[in-house]
Structures are given as structure tokens and as C-alpha cells.
Design a protein around this motif. Structure first.
Motif, PDB file in Angstrom:
ATOM      1  N   SER A 218       0.829  -1.209   0.000  1.00  0.00           N
ATOM      2  CA  SER A 218       0.000   0.000   0.000  1.00  0.00           C
ATOM      3  C   SER A 218       0.860   1.254   0.000  1.00  0.00           C
ATOM      4  O   SER A 218       0.568   2.227  -0.708  1.00  0.00           O
ATOM      5  CB  SER A 218      -0.917   0.003   1.233  1.00  0.00           C
ATOM      6  OG  SER A 218      -1.777  -1.119   1.226  1.00  0.00           O
TER       7      SER A 218
ATOM      8  N   ALA B 265     -12.477  -0.807  -0.503  1.00  0.00           N
ATOM      9  CA  ALA B 265     -11.032  -0.651  -0.291  1.00  0.00           C
ATOM     10  C   ALA B 265     -10.391   0.019  -1.499  1.00  0.00           C
ATOM     11  O   ALA B 265      -9.505   0.868  -1.355  1.00  0.00           O
ATOM     12  CB  ALA B 265     -10.393  -2.015  -0.024  1.00  0.00           C
ATOM     13  N   SER B 266     -10.835  -0.358  -2.687  1.00  0.00           N
ATOM     14  CA  SER B 266     -10.281   0.236  -3.909  1.00  0.00           C
ATOM     15  C   SER B 266     -10.598   1.722  -3.981  1.00  0.00           C
ATOM     16  O   SER B 266      -9.750   2.545  -4.332  1.00  0.00           O
ATOM     17  CB  SER B 266     -10.836  -0.485  -5.141  1.00  0.00           C
ATOM     18  OG  SER B 266     -10.510  -1.851  -5.116  1.00  0.00           O
TER      19      SER B 266
ATOM     20  N   ALA C 185     -11.278   3.724  -1.455  1.00  0.00           N
ATOM     21  CA  ALA C 185     -10.504   4.414  -0.427  1.00  0.00           C
ATOM     22  C   ALA C 185      -9.049   4.568  -0.843  1.00  0.00           C
ATOM     23  O   ALA C 185      -8.437   5.631  -0.651  1.00  0.00           O
ATOM     24  CB  ALA C 185     -10.593   3.641   0.899  1.00  0.00           C
ATOM     25  N   ALA C 186      -8.488   3.518  -1.449  1.00  0.00           N
ATOM     26  CA  ALA C 186      -7.085   3.560  -1.880  1.00  0.00           C
ATOM     27  C   ALA C 186      -6.876   4.638  -2.935  1.00  0.00           C
ATOM     28  O   ALA C 186      -5.906   5.415  -2.872  1.00  0.00           O
ATOM     29  CB  ALA C 186      -6.655   2.194  -2.412  1.00  0.00           C
TER      30      ALA C 186
ATOM     31  N   SER D 291      -1.820   6.129   6.130  1.00  0.00           N
ATOM     32  CA  SER D 291      -2.767   5.782   5.071  1.00  0.00           C
ATOM     33  C   SER D 291      -2.523   4.366   4.559  1.00  0.00           C
ATOM     34  O   SER D 291      -3.467   3.633   4.249  1.00  0.00           O
ATOM     35  CB  SER D 291      -2.641   6.782   3.914  1.00  0.00           C
ATOM     36  OG  SER D 291      -2.885   8.094   4.361  1.00  0.00           O
TER      37      SER D 291
ATOM     38  N   MET E  17      -5.194   1.305   4.325  1.00  0.00           N
ATOM     39  CA  MET E  17      -5.433   0.529   3.103  1.00  0.00           C
ATOM     40  C   MET E  17      -5.149  -0.949   3.328  1.00  0.00           C
ATOM     41  O   MET E  17      -5.868  -1.820   2.818  1.00  0.00           O
ATOM     42  CB  MET E  17      -4.544   1.076   1.980  1.00  0.00           C
ATOM     43  CG  MET E  17      -4.983   2.440   1.461  1.00  0.00           C
ATOM     44  SD  MET E  17      -3.749   3.213   0.361  1.00  0.00           S
ATOM     45  CE  MET E  17      -3.629   1.960  -0.919  1.00  0.00           C
TER      46      MET E  17
END
Length: 550
Positions: free
Chosen positions: A21, A153-154, A156-157, A179, A183
Motif C-alpha cells: 500500500s 477498499a479500492s 478508499a485507496a 494511510s 489501506m
């Protein structure tokens, strides 16, 4: 049939997820076409996708190895590699989305959906590689939840990477680490939710399992170590690239600023020269600035060449080589000749890059020194330009040093050695600007006379003292050169208006000096034994002492 987790491997999978991440966040700025250029951004996109995808897949595979069933388990290699390719494609989608200079909500949403589907496909393809019989069944609710987590998750990433891709403050690294942890929680949460959705029928068997299989812990450590190595190399290359790019940008900005300042200074100098009759001084200053700019251009060219020919590409080749052997990296590093040589190559590469950095640092120091020299020349001239003719307390020695400083660039370029014979002098009441104009003219003429000579190096002697005459002591300054000399027939008309021995001369410099000296009740004379014997110009002025400061 129920299984259990090895929490050491679970921890390892989370650590790999954090590093992967962080790498994604670090690469977000590299792939932007607006900051890196199209070709470079595409190179970073491909290399970053391979590195990130390998890291995400390694986390997933270690997480699967952490799950133990009461039966022997093995994984189909082609299907597992397919799962890894899906992870690389997902990473490419993410980096391609971040490549846009401005990211709209629609692009963010589409990218998140594609990434969510891809991550889910990677996970369940990896689960299929177990080749269980009867096949694995999934709880519909947990299955759907895992897909939703993957999409969330995608999203947010992408959003976090978008916020951080151009941040370079001292706190940015800590924000990226925090961060990356967030992630990683989302990515591992999707994986273990998907694992929880799996239902293994009683009596299930793994078709591909065989006796004597590699221990899960050993296999997980090898895969995790390989992934961490690839990700670490990617981060090192990214950091070095950012370092050189930042230095290059600072240098370009500095040169642009200096060029603008010099352009403005040139206009100011010419205007001031026309108003005060100091055109000769302005021309001298600009000539010296031009000489120093040659050094600036040379240093900038050397730095540009070193950046263009930088060995950082070697890291990229090393990463590519490790990517080619990602599945068998341990064996490659210990048995293959290229693999054995790789650690030594990386060590030499680090030394080479360190030498590059030292060389660039030295050139930057030279560049800064030249820039400071330009500023000093311009500042000195500006301190004299634009002022009216006034008599003031002057330290003559400092006035001579100022005149030399304004000619310093050309004096150094022509390898002229300056010899100073300065007597201690009291403060004198003089017209500072007229005296400076005369001194710059005399030093400039001496320099030109030595340019025409055949010697490789020359010497100019400046003498400051007191001439004792029958009436009263007078200030005496002489400028002596070992240049081409003056023929006897030219000596009487040397200070006449329009007289010059140079093809491109205007015959105004020495004449204006003679007029200025006459205005100050002084004398200006020249002496030479003839051509090839150099010349001496002597300035004498009344010594009017100024009151010493209390």
C-alpha cells in the motif's frame, strides 16, 4: 471441514499489505504525466504495476498459506500465476487512473469498481488453485460482503492516493504510513472475509496435494521476502528518481529566476549608465556577468548530462530480473549465476549512485558560487549607479577592490595575476563615482592590452600611495600591465577624443577619464617603453582628508 490460522503468517501477510500500500501511494506521483512526462510516466506505470501486483498477490497467497486444513493442501501453479497476473492488471488499472492530472468522481468510481472486481477475481482464482474436491462452496452473504469490501477498499485507496500524490512536506511520509496501514486493513479485511465465506465439505481432498510438500511457513517466508525485496527496490528507485527530479527542478527554477533577474538588471544598468554617463562601467559589468554565465552554463550542462546518464536505470533492470523469477526467487538468488551476482551488482550500483550524487553536489556548489558572484557584481554596480556626483569620505583601497571585483570574471578567464601594492591611506574626500569610473576604465584597458599579447598568462600591478610634490602630497594610483605596449607616436594623442588603436574601439574611454580627472583637479598620464613592453597609467588627485569617524 474446519481449518485454523497460523497467526505468524497472518501478521506477515498484513506487513506485506502495508508495504504494498505504501508503494502504491509513493508511485502515485511518479505515474502522473503532468509531473514526469508521458514516456517516463508509462515506464513507471508498467514497473509499478508489476511491483504492486506482486506485493498484493504475495499478501493474498501468504494469507492462504496461513490457513491450515486437516488434510494435505497444494496449489496449482498455472492457476496461481493467473491469480498473480490479475493482481498486476488491477495495479495497472489503479495507476492508470491516478495518471490523470485531474481525476473526476466518475473516473474514481469506474476505477474503484474495476479494481474491486479484479481484487475479488484474484482472490477467488487463488482459492480455485487449491483444486478441492468436492469444490469449495461460498456463503452468499460473506461472498457478497467480500466483494463490497474489495470495491470500498479500492475506492478508499484511490482517494487517499489522489490526496497524497503531490504532497512532499516533511509530514507527508508519516501521513503515507498511516494511510498505508488503513489501506492494508481494508485489503486484508477483504481477503479474510473471502476466506471466511469458504465452505469445505466433510471428507474433501486436494487433488494436487502430494507427500513431502514444502512447509507452509518456509514457502510463505520465501514469497514474503521476495515481495518485500521487490517492493523495497521499487521504493529505493522511486526515492532516487524523486531526489534527482527535485534537484533538476530546483536548478531549472533557479536558472530561470537568475536569467530573469539578469535581464532586469541589464535594463537597469543601461538606464543608469545613460543617466549618469557611466556606460563604460555598465558595459564592463555586463561583460563580466556574461563571463560568469559561461561557468553557470557549463555547470548546468554537466549536471544535465549526469542526470541524463544516471545509473538509476540499473535498479529498474534489477527489479525486472527479480520479477522474472518472482516465483522461484530464493532458488534464483542461490543457484543461478545471474542471481548470485545480483546482490554484488546492487552494492556496486549504490556506490556508483553515491559517486553521482557527490559529483552533482560539487557542480551545484560551483553553480551556486558562480551565481553568488553574479549577484555580487550586479549589487556592487547598483550601489554606484544612479547617484549624483557628490564628494564624500572614501577609503581608496576599498574603491580599488570594487573596481577589481567588477572585472573579476574576465581577469580570471584570461589568467591575469593581480599584484597589489597598497599603502595605508586615510579617508579622503573624493567623487566616488567618477574615481570608480576611471579605475574600471584603466583596469579594462590594461586587460585588453594583455589580450593582444602572445603570453599565456599575464600580470597586472596596482599601486596605491602618496606622491610627495613641492606643493602638497597627492594621491597616486597606478595601473601597470605587461601587454602589447604603446608606440611612441601614439602616446601624445592617447587621451584625445576619438583616438583608438583597436578595430572596434570608439576612442571615448580614456578621453572621458581625462575629462573626469581634470574636473577633480588631478592628472592622468601614460608611459610605455614601446610595443611589447607593457604600459603604466598613473592617476594623481588632490589629498583632501575627511574627518575620521568617532
Amino acid at each position: 471441514m474446519n481449518g485454523y490460522y497460523d497467526f505468524k503468517l497472518v501478521t506477515l501477510s498484513f506487513a506485506v499489505a502495508v508495504i504494498a500500500s505504501y508503494t502504491a501511494l509513493d508511485l502515485a506521483g511518479c505515474v502522473s504525466a503532468s509531473t514526469s512526462g508521458p514516456r517516463k510516466s508509462w515506464t513507471w506505470l508498467i514497473a509499478g504495476a508489476v511491483s504492486m501486483g506482486t506485493g498484493i498477490w504475495s499478501m493474498h497467497f501468504i494469507g492462504m498459506l496461513a490457513f491450515h486444513l486437516p488434510i494435505p493442501v497444494a496449489y496449482n501453479l498455472p492457476i496461481s500465476l493467473t491469480s498473480m497476473m490479475i493482481a498486476i492488471i488491477v495495479s495497472a488499472i489503479a495507476l492508470f487512473t491516478l495518471r490523470r492530472p485531474r481525476l473526476k468522481a466518475l473516473h474514481l468510481g469506474v476505477g474503484a469498481v474495476l479494481m474491486g472486481i479484479g481484487i475479488s477475481a484474484m482472490h477467488y482464482t487463488g482459492m480455485y488453485a487449491m483444486q478441492m474436491f468436492p469444490p469449495i462452496h461460498y456463503d452468499p452473504l460473506l461472498f457478497s460482503l467480500s466483494v463490497l469490501i474489495a470495491g470500498g477498499a479500492s475506492l478508499a485507496a484511490l482517494w487517499i492516493a489522489l490526496q497524497l500524490r503531490w504532497k512532499h512536506s516533511k509530514l507527508a511520509i508519516f501521513v503515507k504510513i498511516g494511510s498505508a496501514c488503513v489501506m492494508a486493513v481494508a485489503i486484508t479485511g477483504m481477503h479474510y472475509t473471502g476466506m471466511a465465506a469458504a465452505r469445505f465439505a466433510p471428507g474433501s481432498v486436494c487433488i494436487g496435494a502430494a507427500g513431502g510438500a514444502i512447509n507452509n511457513m518456509v514457502l510463505a517466508v520465501v514469497i514474503g521476502g521476495s515481495a518485500l525485496g521487490i517492493l523495497s527496490l521499487t521504493l529505493i528507485v522511486s526515492a532516487l528518481d524523486a531526489h534527482f527530479a527535485l534537484n533538476n527542478a530546483r536548478l531549472a527554477a533557479s536558472l530561470k529566476k537568475i536569467t530573469g533577474e539578469l535581464h532586469d538588471a541589464q535594463g537597469e544598468l543601461l538606464t543608469a549608465a545613460r543617466r549618469t554617463g557611466m556606460a563604460e562601467i555598465a558595459n564592463n559589468v555586463l561583460h563580466n556577468v556574461g563571463n560568469v554565465l559561461n561557468s553557470v552554463n557549463v555547470s548546468a550542462g554537466i549536471i544535465g548530462n549526469k542526470l541524463r546518464d544516471s545509473k538509476t536505470v540499473g535498479f529498474g533492470k534489477a527489479v525486472d530480473l527479480m520479477d522474472e523469477h518472482a516465483a522461484d526467487l530464493g532458488e534464483f538468488l542461490t543457484r543461478d549465476e545471474k542471481g548470485k551476482a545480483l546482490p554484488g551488482y546492487l552494492k556496486k550500483l549504490v556506490v556508483t549512485l553515491s559517486d553521482e550524487k557527490q559529483a552533482i553536489t560539487a557542480e551545484l556548489a560551483s553553480l551556486i558560487k558562480s551565481i553568488d558572484h553574479i549577484k555580487e557584481i550586479v549589487a556592487k554596480q547598483q550601489s554606484y549607479s544612479g547617484a549624483t556626483s557628490l564628494t564624500e569620505a572614501v577609503q581608496v583601497k576599498e574603491l580599488l577592490e570594487d573596481a577589481l571585483r567588477m572585472n573579476a570574471g574576465s581577469i580570471a578567464r584570461h589568467q591575469i595575476t593581480i599584484v597589489k601594492d597598497f599603502a595605508d591611506m586615510p579617508l579622503l574626500l573624493l567623487d566616488r563615482h567618477l574615481v570608480l569610473q576611471i579605475l574600471i576604465n584603466l583596469i579594462g584597458n590594461a586587460k585588453q592590452a594583455m589580450d593582444a599579447g602572445l603570453k599565456e598568462s599575464h600580470q597586472m600591478k596596482l599601486t596605491l600611495g602618496i606622491a610627495k610634490t613641492t606643493d602638497a602630497p597627492r594621491l597616486r594610483i597606478s595601473v601597470e600591465d605587461d601587454g602589447e605596449g604603446i608606440s611612441p607616436e601614439n602616446l601624445p594623442q592617447l587621451f584625445a577624443h576619438g583616438f583608438t588603436t583597436r578595430p572596434n574601439g570608439h576612442g571615448f574611454g580614456l578621453h572621458s577619464c581625462a575629462l573626469a580627472v581634470k574636473e577633480m583637479m588631478g592628472t592622468l598620464t601614460a608611459f610605455s617603453e614601446g610595443l611589447g613592453h607593457g604600459a603604466v597609467f598613473t592617476l594623481e588627485l588632490p589629498m583632501n582628508r575627511a574627518a575620521e569617524p568617532t
